[in-house]
Scaffold this motif. Structure first.
Motif, short mmCIF file in Angstrom:
data_model
loop_
_atom_site.label_atom_id
_atom_site.label_comp_id
_atom_site.label_asym_id
_atom_site.label_seq_id
_atom_site.Cartn_x
_atom_site.Cartn_y
_atom_site.Cartn_z
N ILE A 1 -5.95 5.11 -1.20
CA ILE A 1 -5.16 4.68 -2.36
C ILE A 1 -6.05 4.41 -3.56
N GLY B 1 -1.63 5.60 2.08
CA GLY B 1 -1.90 4.66 3.15
C GLY B 1 -1.38 5.15 4.49
N VAL C 1 -8.95 -3.80 1.04
CA VAL C 1 -9.23 -2.53 0.36
C VAL C 1 -10.54 -2.75 -0.40
N ILE D 1 0.87 -1.17 0.00
CA ILE D 1 0.00 0.00 0.00
C ILE D 1 0.90 1.21 0.00
N PRO E 1 -5.29 1.36 3.92
CA PRO E 1 -5.28 2.04 2.62
C PRO E 1 -5.70 3.49 2.62
N ARG F 1 -3.28 -0.75 -5.73
CA ARG F 1 -2.22 -1.44 -5.00
C ARG F 1 -0.92 -1.31 -5.80
#
Length: 383
Positions: free
Chosen positions: A48, A32, A314, A28, A41, A51
């Motif tokens: 975010i 994050g 997430v 992350i 996240p 990823r």
């Protein structure tokens, strides 16, 4: 200070508490909060957007003089092709004067949107980088040199720097490299003692012999246990992939993304095995949580399940985490590209191989020369 929004450091994903990695399959990045498997996240506008497509590699022995290529796909290598000492994504825009490949490597996470630079419109660094990759580095350098304590240290350290105003991204990258290449040096494992005549434990010795007879050493060779070459292991695909402008599929074609050669499809750089027992999960995307599982995959045992992936929750990205696996043609191409032979191995032999790999762990890995500072001159919190 090196990140666009001043909210993530190199040490966030290459953390002392996680042996120079982050303990996640796919990290992350910018936006994050926290470190390691506990990293979350983010929330609101800071959450975010993606990823990180690949596993954060550990830094052990990254300064070894045999290393001439870095990143999972080898997109950075020692070369005179652009007149600056390196073949890199920055091409001729990589600055002159970098001490080594580690210094060159340190510059690229700073320009990556989802790693450290941030999203368009959030800060001046990402805005400059989107215009041209090198244009964010002077902004970062000014941030650093105008902090009095940093400016004084650079003047004291570099003979050619007489005033903080002369500090550029080159000195910053060279300082980062000097830290990484000394902090993560490790050569005092049980295996190193074996090289000078001290026997390994019985299970590790059996594992060492298997390591040779099964030809693991064909790729994991030399003092770092890597040939620095690229191989296709057909590691299970998941995550956002490393997409390209003309190839938006959530897949990762590995070395082919750098060379554009079909023969390089799905190949990734052979990792060093030094301190490998400390640096799970394994594979370019961290697919395998244990050495046992990674060995079984090498052997051709199909044991992987999505539950093995260390992916922090997430919710807004979860629908795409394993979407690529529904593409049967892509999965077939990935499997067909495998270029390493399978082999027969028993559970007991796998345990012996793991014992040998554990014998590659340095005796002083928990005692680093400098460690993590309690505070930093910028006043920002330390991860």
């Amino acid at each position: 200070m090196l990140s666009g929004n001043r909210n993530i450091s190199c040490g966030t994903c290459h953390h002392h508490d996680h042996a120079g990695g982050d303990g996640l399959s796919l990290g992350i990045g910018e936006g994050g909060e926290g470190v390691g498997p506990d990293r979350t996240p983010g929330t609101g506008i800071d959450q975010i957007k993606k990823r990180i497509p690949r596993n954060a590699p550990a830094l052990w022995n990254i300064g070894h003089n045999s290393i001439d290529v870095l990143f999972h796909d080898g997109r950075l290598s020692v070369s005179d092709i652009y007149g600056n000492g390196f073949n890199s994504p920055a091409e001729e825009w990589l600055p002159q004067g970098l001490d080594n490949i580690v210094a060159a490597q340190a510059l690229f996470p700073l320009t990556a949107q989802f790693e450290m630079a941030g999203n368009p419109g959030e800060n001046d660094v990402i805005g400059a980088v989107r215009n041209r990759i090198d244009r964010g580095w002077p902004i970062i350098a000014k941030r650093v040199r105008t902090i009095p304590a940093y400016g004084e240290m650079f003047v004291a350290t570099f003979p050619h720097i007489t005033h903080p105003s002369e500090v550029t991204i080159v000195e910053i990258a060279n300082a980062l490299a000097a830290f990484m290449t000394t902090e993560w040096r490790s050569s005092d494992s049980a295996y190193d003692a074996w090289l000078t005549g001290t026997p390994l434990l019985d299970d590790a010795e059996r594992g060492r012999q298997l390591f040779t007879s099964l030809r693991c050493a064909a790729c994991h060779s030399g003092p770092l246990f890597t040939d620095q070459d690229f191989h296709a292991l057909a590691v299970p695909a998941f995550g956002p992939g490393r997409t390209r402008r003309f190839d938006p599929m959530p897949r990762d074609v590995g070395r082919m993304g750098e060379t554009d050669l079909l023969s390089d499809a799905y190949k990734f750089r052979t990792p060093s095995l030094r301190n490998v027992a400390l640096t799970a999960p394994y594979g370019h995307n961290g697919a395998f949580p244990t050495l046992d599982a990674m060995i079984r995959h090498h052997a051709g045992q199909d044991i992987w399940t999505p539950a093995m992936a260390a992916l922090p929750d997430v919710p807004w990205l979860a629908p795409g985490d394993f979407a690529i696996r529904a593409d049967t043609r892509e999965m077939a191409r990935l499997a067909a590209a495998r270029d390493l032979p399978t082999f027969n191995v028993t559970d007991a032999e796998i345990a012996d191989l793991v014992a040998f790999l554990q014998a590659l762990t340095g005796a002083t890995v928990d005692t680093r020369p400098r460690g993590r500072p309690d505070s930093v001159p910028s006043g920002l919190p330390v991860d």
